[in-house]
Design an enzyme around this catalytic site. Structure first.
Site, PDB file in Angstrom:
ATOM      1  NE  ARG A  39      -8.727  -7.968  -8.140  1.00 37.71           N
ATOM      2  CZ  ARG A  39      -7.829  -7.612  -7.218  1.00 37.71           C
ATOM      3  NH1 ARG A  39      -7.258  -8.517  -6.468  1.00 37.71           N
ATOM      4  NH2 ARG A  39      -7.511  -6.348  -7.058  1.00 37.71           N
TER       5      ARG A  39
ATOM      6  NE  ARG B 106     -14.488  -7.350   2.565  1.00 41.63           N
ATOM      7  CZ  ARG B 106     -14.416  -8.352   3.453  1.00 41.63           C
ATOM      8  NH1 ARG B 106     -13.303  -8.512   4.160  1.00 41.63           N
ATOM      9  NH2 ARG B 106     -15.448  -9.147   3.643  1.00 41.63           N
TER      10      ARG B 106
ATOM     11  CG  ASN C  99      -1.149  -6.247  -4.781  1.00 41.84           C
ATOM     12  OD1 ASN C  99      -1.470  -6.322  -3.612  1.00 41.84           O
ATOM     13  ND2 ASN C  99      -1.880  -5.611  -5.686  1.00 41.84           N
TER      14      ASN C  99
ATOM     15  CD  GLU D  42      -3.833  -2.839  -1.814  1.00 43.50           C
ATOM     16  OE1 GLU D  42      -3.208  -3.916  -1.962  1.00 43.50           O
ATOM     17  OE2 GLU D  42      -4.785  -2.711  -1.031  1.00 43.50           O
TER      18      GLU D  42
ATOM     19  NE  ARG E 157      -3.766  -7.525  -8.597  1.00 45.04           N
ATOM     20  CZ  ARG E 157      -3.600  -8.339  -7.546  1.00 45.04           C
ATOM     21  NH1 ARG E 157      -3.142  -9.560  -7.721  1.00 45.04           N
ATOM     22  NH2 ARG E 157      -3.890  -7.900  -6.325  1.00 45.04           N
TER      23      ARG E 157
ATOM     24  CG  ASP F 146      -5.024  -4.390  -6.631  1.00 41.90           C
ATOM     25  OD1 ASP F 146      -4.849  -5.262  -7.511  1.00 41.90           O
ATOM     26  OD2 ASP F 146      -4.977  -4.620  -5.414  1.00 41.90           O
TER      27      ASP F 146
ATOM     28  CE  LYS G 197      -7.640   0.251   0.292  1.00 45.41           C
ATOM     29  NZ  LYS G 197      -6.816   0.240  -0.955  1.00 45.41           N
TER      30      LYS G 197
ATOM     31  CE  LYS H 259      -3.881  -2.348   2.199  1.00 41.75           C
ATOM     32  NZ  LYS H 259      -3.279  -3.696   2.152  1.00 41.75           N
TER      33      LYS H 259
END
Length: 353
Positions: free
Chosen positions: A263, A271, A321, A319, A249, A311, A199, A164
């Site tokens: 997603r 979420r 990842n 984000e 993603r 993301d 978060k 993050k």
């Protein structure tokens, strides 16, 4: 279009070669992961990477992070990074093998990770002191060339790039964001921006994420509970309504886009993580997506972050990842691609043929 005819215009920067079209070194690969017996072979990205490595003629070992041990040897002025590992063969489906339907294991042995060619660091977060300690150990052997082992992703970069926080290197690409221990600062942020998302800074899989509207009366209580049970700051972002249309993603390999999935959150959820019931859908890349990837790609390549999932919600990067990104099996099913091959092509390019 790549030589296998699979890549469309959203897959730029790659020319994916078939395995038998390139001269590849045979690599000794250790995978640091959660128990292989427990993964879903039809959805797990680590499993897909292992299948592809095996198909390319590489030797696979798997081990768990809690078996790592770092030893110094004063007599030789050296050290060793050792673990208890098993050589493994993996199988797509349909076979029955001792220990798991999708894997067959040799007995445990002591493996010197400094004598392997590649270590894939693929155990799931949380990104805690245990995770950080492993990056310090792996960093001691990381590198390219004689006597070095390529760690994917670069353990120093992983440690320096909490998922993050690292996105905040690119503030122009993110929605308004705050990281703080201050309840008063969070309340002021909500007063300015209205709906917000809270978060845990080092969480994963969508756990502990809350949406609080401008009128929600639970903010003070929630902050009191969180800060009484954790010493970590919270990340707060302006709520992006576009999340109702999905959380994209995007997979990047060595700084280049491999593709994207969308997603979709379940009804009544904000979420979209697949761990909490999000559903993957095919999707292309917008011009904004490409702008984001072009901006961050050189940074990822420079830092040795070979396999990354970012993301994007609506127009905003949320984000980056880098610890154990997922999504490549869903991506490949939608696009008839082989993202694991791209990852290994990037890794193999670091070794002399």
């Amino acid at each position: 279009m790549g030589k296998n005819g699979l890549w469309n215009e959203d897959h730029f920067g790659f020319d994916l070669l078939k395995v038998d079209e390139i001269a590849m070194p045979s690599l000794k690969i250790a995978v640091q992961m959660d128990p292989l017996e427990q993964v879903n072979p039809k959805g797990d990205s680590t499993f897909a990477l292992m299948l592809e490595a095996q198909a390319r003629g590489h030797t696979l070992y798997e081990y768990h992070v809690n078996s790592l041990r770092y030893e110094t040897h004063p007599e030789s002025k050296g050290f060793a990074l050792l673990c208890q590992a098993r050589q493994v063969q993996v199988f797509r489906e349909g076979a029955q093998h001792e220990g798991a339907q999708h894997a067959q294991f040799s007995p445990y042995e002591t493996l010197d990770l400094g004598q392997t060619d590649v270590v894939l660091m693929r155990q799931d977060p949380p990104f805690d002191m245990g995770y950080i300690s492993a990056t310090y150990m792996l960093e001691r052997i990381h590198g390219i060339g004689e006597g070095k082992t390529l760690i994917v992703n670069n353990p120093r970069a992983v440690r320096d790039a909490p998922e993050k926080l690292v996105a905040m290197n690119f503030p122009a690409l993110m929605p308004p964001t705050l990281v703080t221990w201050s309840s008063e600062a969070i309340k002021a942020f909500r007063a300015e921006h209205g709906d917000i998302i809270l978060k845990p800074l080092y969480g994963n899989g969508g756990v502990g994420i809350f949406r609080l509207s401008a009128q929600d009366e639970n903010l003070s209580s929630l902050l009191e509970f969180y800060f009484s049970t954790s010493r970590e700051p919270l990340m707060v972002q302006r709520f992006v309504p576009a999340v109702k249309a999905g959380d994209k993603r995007i997979i990047l390999v060595d700084g280049e886009v491999a593709g994207a999935i969308n997603r979709m959150p379940q009804e009544g959820e904000i979420r979209s993580n697949m761990h909490v019931g999000g559903v993957a859908q095919p999707i292309g890349l917008t011009e904004r997506d490409k702008e984001i990837c072009t901006a961050i790609g050189p940074f990822l390549k420079r830092e040795g972050l070979i396999f990354v999932g970012i993301d994007v919600i609506g127009e905003w990067l949320t984000e980056i990842n880098v610890t154990s990104p997922t999504g490549i099996q869903e991506l490949d099913r939608f696009n008839h691609t082989n993202t694991a091959a791209l990852v290994w092509q990037a890794i193999e390019s670091k070794f002399p043929s």
